[in-house]
Design a protein around this motif. Structure first.
Motif, PDB file in Angstrom:
ATOM      1  N   SER A   1      24.976  32.939  71.414  1.00  0.00           N
ATOM      2  CA  SER A   1      25.204  34.366  71.216  1.00  0.00           C
ATOM      3  C   SER A   1      24.409  34.887  70.024  1.00  0.00           C
ATOM      4  O   SER A   1      23.739  35.920  70.105  1.00  0.00           O
TER       5      SER A   1
ATOM      6  N   GLY B   1      28.321  28.849  73.941  1.00  0.00           N
ATOM      7  CA  GLY B   1      28.193  30.297  74.007  1.00  0.00           C
ATOM      8  C   GLY B   1      28.135  30.943  72.634  1.00  0.00           C
ATOM      9  O   GLY B   1      27.380  31.892  72.407  1.00  0.00           O
TER      10      GLY B   1
ATOM     11  N   ALA C   1      29.530  31.805  79.492  1.00  0.00           N
ATOM     12  CA  ALA C   1      29.044  33.124  79.900  1.00  0.00           C
ATOM     13  C   ALA C   1      29.758  34.249  79.163  1.00  0.00           C
ATOM     14  O   ALA C   1      29.147  35.268  78.826  1.00  0.00           O
ATOM     15  N   ARG C   2      31.036  34.075  78.911  1.00  0.00           N
ATOM     16  CA  ARG C   2      31.761  35.103  78.166  1.00  0.00           C
ATOM     17  C   ARG C   2      31.319  35.136  76.705  1.00  0.00           C
ATOM     18  O   ARG C   2      30.973  36.188  76.162  1.00  0.00           O
TER      19      ARG C   2
ATOM     20  N   TRP D   1      27.819  36.549  74.938  1.00  0.00           N
ATOM     21  CA  TRP D   1      27.597  37.941  74.514  1.00  0.00           C
ATOM     22  C   TRP D   1      28.800  38.523  73.795  1.00  0.00           C
ATOM     23  O   TRP D   1      28.701  39.527  73.095  1.00  0.00           O
TER      24      TRP D   1
ATOM     25  N   SER E   1      24.372  35.618  80.234  1.00  0.00           N
ATOM     26  CA  SER E   1      25.750  35.582  80.721  1.00  0.00           C
ATOM     27  C   SER E   1      25.782  35.566  82.249  1.00  0.00           C
ATOM     28  O   SER E   1      26.504  34.770  82.866  1.00  0.00           O
TER      29      SER E   1
END
Length: 405
Positions: free
Chosen positions: A361, A357, A223-224, A227, A377
């Motif tokens: 992204s 991620g 999740a971090r 983005w 996220s």
């Protein structure tokens, strides 16, 4: 000074030295290869093996720690990082994409061996039943690491300006060599080693709590990075018109601030009930509201710079709380003789989340923009919250029973 505290300070000092080189080498590679004319995509590819081998290293690193000792894992990591730094001192003609990817793969292996050895080692330096001290020591180690990784960005850029690319690499290798010799001399032999060795098959044999906590960690760090890794710097540069220097400096300061908050998290829970699954679920649910709100505000046309700046400040605080509690629980919920295996497995999930991620992204930003990345996220964080709801509120790590595959 008590022996446990002295050894903890030694582990922390070695981890700090390594972390500075880890942040610095990343900044050196980005800046120098940008100067050589590499495209942004080519530069990003240089770090692909760094992330991939983090998954592999964490999977087998716990077994190595139990077999060889955690202090040896730390020292092997330092030796590999020194080798990775020196590999990049060759003439420019040698610095092709494949060669640099190999050096970064070595650095990724080194980073995760060092991290696993340091974090798992803290468990063995704290007396059984001292959960409050364990929480403080793990939070300080983790938070200071993140702050120093941000400082490493600055150090790498400064060394590049003052000493040049190869001079900077040699200076970092020399500093890490000193740290290696000092920790080798000061730490006890065989820290965390299981007598008679450890069965390789036990890598996948974990308690239900460890499995679920690892799954929650996967989604939390995915999740971090969904983005933060690609979408955010590109958005700041392309959409907000920031310079490369401004983007790099801002992200370094964000990481430093995040690390400082992370090291202070135990103060928040000083008078609270023991932290556990409910704690993680609540704080993850709160965190998920932030990227969801940011995405909504951007879609409604609210000033993008204001939304991103305010959102990043809030995200640093809330994510630091979630991450710090996670890092404490994996150590607290591990039996002392299983701590290296559990920490290695757990950080394999962490590396997997980061890799997923990172890829998402770029992909999501290309088709859905920064708002899409923020929406994904929020969804990832909600998954972490749902998984955390199935975690126990408290586990007695020294009397756990009943493993699951």
């Amino acid at each position: 000074m008590e022996q446990g505290l002295r050894h903890y300070l030694t582990v922390t000092g070695g981890y700090w030295a390594f972390t500075i080189t880890d942040g610095a080498i990343r900044m050196l590679v980005v800046l120098y290869f940008h100067q050589l004319g590499y495209s942004p995509l080519s530069i990003a590819m240089l770090f692909l093996f760094y992330e991939f081998f983090g998954i592999v290293t964490n999977l087998v690193g716990g077994w190595l720690g139990a077999h060889l000792g955690l202090n040896r894992c730390m020292h092997i990591g330092m030796l590999l990082q020194i080798a990775a730094l020196l590999m990049l001192t060759v003439p420019d003609g040698w610095l092709g994409v494949a060669y640099v990817m190999a050096a970064q793969a070595l650095s990724g292996i080194a980073k995760d061996l060092n991290k696993m050895g340091a974090k798992a080692g803290v468990k063995l330096l704290v007396p059984a039943g001292s959960d409050s001290r364990l929480f403080r020591w793990v939070a300080l180690l983790t938070g200071s690491k993140n702050a120093l990784k941000g400082a490493g960005f600055f150090i790498g850029a400064a060394l590049l300006a003052q000493l040049g690319f190869r001079g900077a690499l040699v200076a970092l290798a020399a500093m890490l060599t000193i740290a290696l010799l000092l920790t080798w001399w000061l730490l006890p032999e065989g820290l965390g080693r299981i007598r008679g060795g450890a069965k390789f098959s036990r890598i996948f044999s974990k308690t239900a709590a460890v499995n679920r906590l690892s799954a929650a960690r996967f989604f939390l760090f995915g999740a971090r990075d969904v983005w933060f890794v690609v979408a955010l710097p590109v958005f700041l540069y392309d959409q907000l018109g920031w310079s490369f220097t401004s983007v790099g400096s801002f992200l370094a300061l964000w990481v430093i601030g995040y690390g400082i908050v992370q090291s202070m998290v135990p103060l928040l829970f000083r008078r609270a009930a023991p932290v556990g699954g409910r704690t993680l679920a609540v704080w993850a649910a709160i965190l998920s509201l932030l990227p969801a709100s940011m995405a909504g505000l951007l879609l409604y046309g609210v000033d993008a710079e204001m939304v991103v700046m305010a959102g990043l400040a809030g995200f640093a605080i809330l994510f630091a709380i979630n991450s710090s509690v996670h890092s404490f629980l994996i150590v607290a919920w591990s039996q002392r003789e299983q701590v290296s295996m559990n920490v290695g497995f757990y950080y394999m999930a962490n590396a997997g989340g980061r890799l997923a991620g990172t890829v998402l992204s770029g992909l999501i930003y290309q088709y859905q923009g920064i708002s899409g990345c923020l929406g994904w996220s929020a969804a990832f964080i909600l998954m972490a919250a749902l998984i955390s709801m199935a975690l126990p509120e408290q586990v007695d790590s020294d009397h756990q029973s009943g493993v699951c595959g």
